[in-house]
Design an enzyme around this catalytic site. Structure first.
Site, mmCIF file in Angstrom:
data_model
loop_
_atom_site.group_PDB
_atom_site.id
_atom_site.type_symbol
_atom_site.label_atom_id
_atom_site.label_comp_id
_atom_site.label_asym_id
_atom_site.label_seq_id
_atom_site.Cartn_x
_atom_site.Cartn_y
_atom_site.Cartn_z
ATOM 1 N N LYS A 13 3.798 4.738 -4.018
ATOM 2 C CA LYS A 13 3.035 3.904 -3.091
ATOM 3 C C LYS A 13 3.333 2.418 -3.255
ATOM 4 C CE LYS A 13 -0.643 7.297 -3.744
ATOM 5 N NZ LYS A 13 -2.038 7.515 -4.197
ATOM 6 N N PRO A 43 -3.086 4.260 1.933
ATOM 7 C CA PRO A 43 -1.761 4.750 2.338
ATOM 8 C C PRO A 43 -1.078 5.529 1.223
ATOM 9 C CG PRO A 43 -2.060 2.456 2.963
ATOM 10 C CD PRO A 43 -3.215 2.809 2.095
ATOM 11 N N GLU A 44 -0.406 6.611 1.598
ATOM 12 C CA GLU A 44 0.334 7.420 0.643
ATOM 13 C C GLU A 44 1.822 7.274 0.948
ATOM 14 O OE1 GLU A 44 -1.385 11.350 0.273
ATOM 15 O OE2 GLU A 44 -3.394 10.573 0.667
ATOM 16 N N ARG A 85 -13.987 11.851 -4.685
ATOM 17 C CA ARG A 85 -13.290 12.008 -3.410
ATOM 18 C C ARG A 85 -13.748 13.325 -2.804
ATOM 19 N NH1 ARG A 85 -7.070 10.438 -5.222
ATOM 20 N NH2 ARG A 85 -7.653 9.044 -6.920
#
Length: 292
Positions: free
Chosen positions: A61, A2-3, A274
């Site tokens: 976050k 989650p950002e 990533r």
């Protein structure tokens, strides 16, 4: 993971459902969920029991809830990790498979549950910065404010960004420079700004830096309006509902799909363990500098 928009959705839910309620008891069902509590699960439960939860706060976050009645200056801090969920559930709802921590309240109403399949997230009761009205835990005091924070300094960010000796996506993910931006929204902001992820920050003009910040703020605000981005069932709000911004992504996750601006297929490149998604036409690879 989650950002900012996803964490802000959860923060708003906590502010609505648990602020002002007093903790009756705490159950720690998996010790890893409170591994950041130095004295362990029993200390975590003891420090929370009898406290009254304040209004949930967020920086990037990280989430935290100031505590009243625990002695001055403590907060409950939470990080969702890759699969953490803070759910507000009726006590009659069966326990989730990966329930790790449960908070019951003296009013007997909905309880707060921390569910985490992969146990990368966690909760802890931490000392807050002395005199800080927001109760910011000491462990995250070094983290920069985020673009949706009214006290974020746009000019200072732009100057710091251009002064760094790095590339633009690395800078966007530097939580000491700007918090809350992760892989998804970095790619989206860069696409909107027509900047390649490997563009050196020193080559950005002031208008380009300002535009990048504006686009990051714009895309996260848009995501927040529809509950954030959910690619699977691991990210949900406090009521267990998914977000829908994945439908509106322009770059992230759209490999081989046409760029919404020029029609060129979106590419995916390996980047720091990533992926980076970009349009090879709109976001041209920066030219290599000559050896001089």
């Amino acid at each position: 993971m989650p950002e900012l928009p996803e964490v802000e959705v959860v923060r708003r839910g906590l502010a609505n459902w648990v602020a002002g309620r007093t903790v009756a008891d705490v159950q720690v069902l998996h010790p890893r969920a409170v591994r950041r509590q130095p004295a362990g699960a029993a200390d975590f439960a003891a420090r929370l029991t009898g406290t009254t939860l304040g209004t949930a706060q967020r920086r990037g976050k990280y989430l935290w809830v100031p505590l009243a009645g625990s002695g001055a200056g403590f907060s409950l801090i939470g990080h969702l990790g890759m699969s953490g969920q803070l759910l507000v559930q009726d006590p009659s709802v069966p326990d989730e498979t990966h329930l790790r921590v449960r908070l019951r309240f003296t009013d007997g109403g909905r309880e707060l549950r921390f569910v985490d399949q992969r146990t990368f997230g966690g909760l802890a009761v931490e000392e807050a910065e002395d005199g800080d009205p927001e109760g910011t835990p000491l462990s995250i005091a070094h983290i920069a404010r985020d673009p949706l924070d009214p006290r974020f300094d746009d000019a200072a960010f732009a100057a710091a960004l251009r002064a760094k000796r790095t590339t633009v996506k690395r800078a966007l993910l530097d939580q000491t420079l700007i918090s809350g931006v992760g892989n998804i929204y970095a790619d989206e902001a860069l696409w909107r700004s027509r900047l390649h992820y490997d563009r050196p920050t020193a080559t950005l003009t002031r208008p380009q830096a300002a535009e990048l910040l504006a686009n990051a703020r714009e895309v996260m605000t848009a995501a927040l309006a529809v509950g954030g981005t959910s690619f699977d069932s691991l990210y949900v709000n406090v009521n267990g509902e998914s977000g829908y911004f994945s439908r509106d992504l322009d770059a992230y996750g759209r490999e081989h799909e046409p760029c919404r601006r020029c029609g060129t297929p979106i590419r995916r490149a390996a980047w720091m363990n990533r992926s980076s998604y970009f349009c090879p036409r709109c976001q041209r690879v920066p030219r290599a500098r000559s050896a001089g």
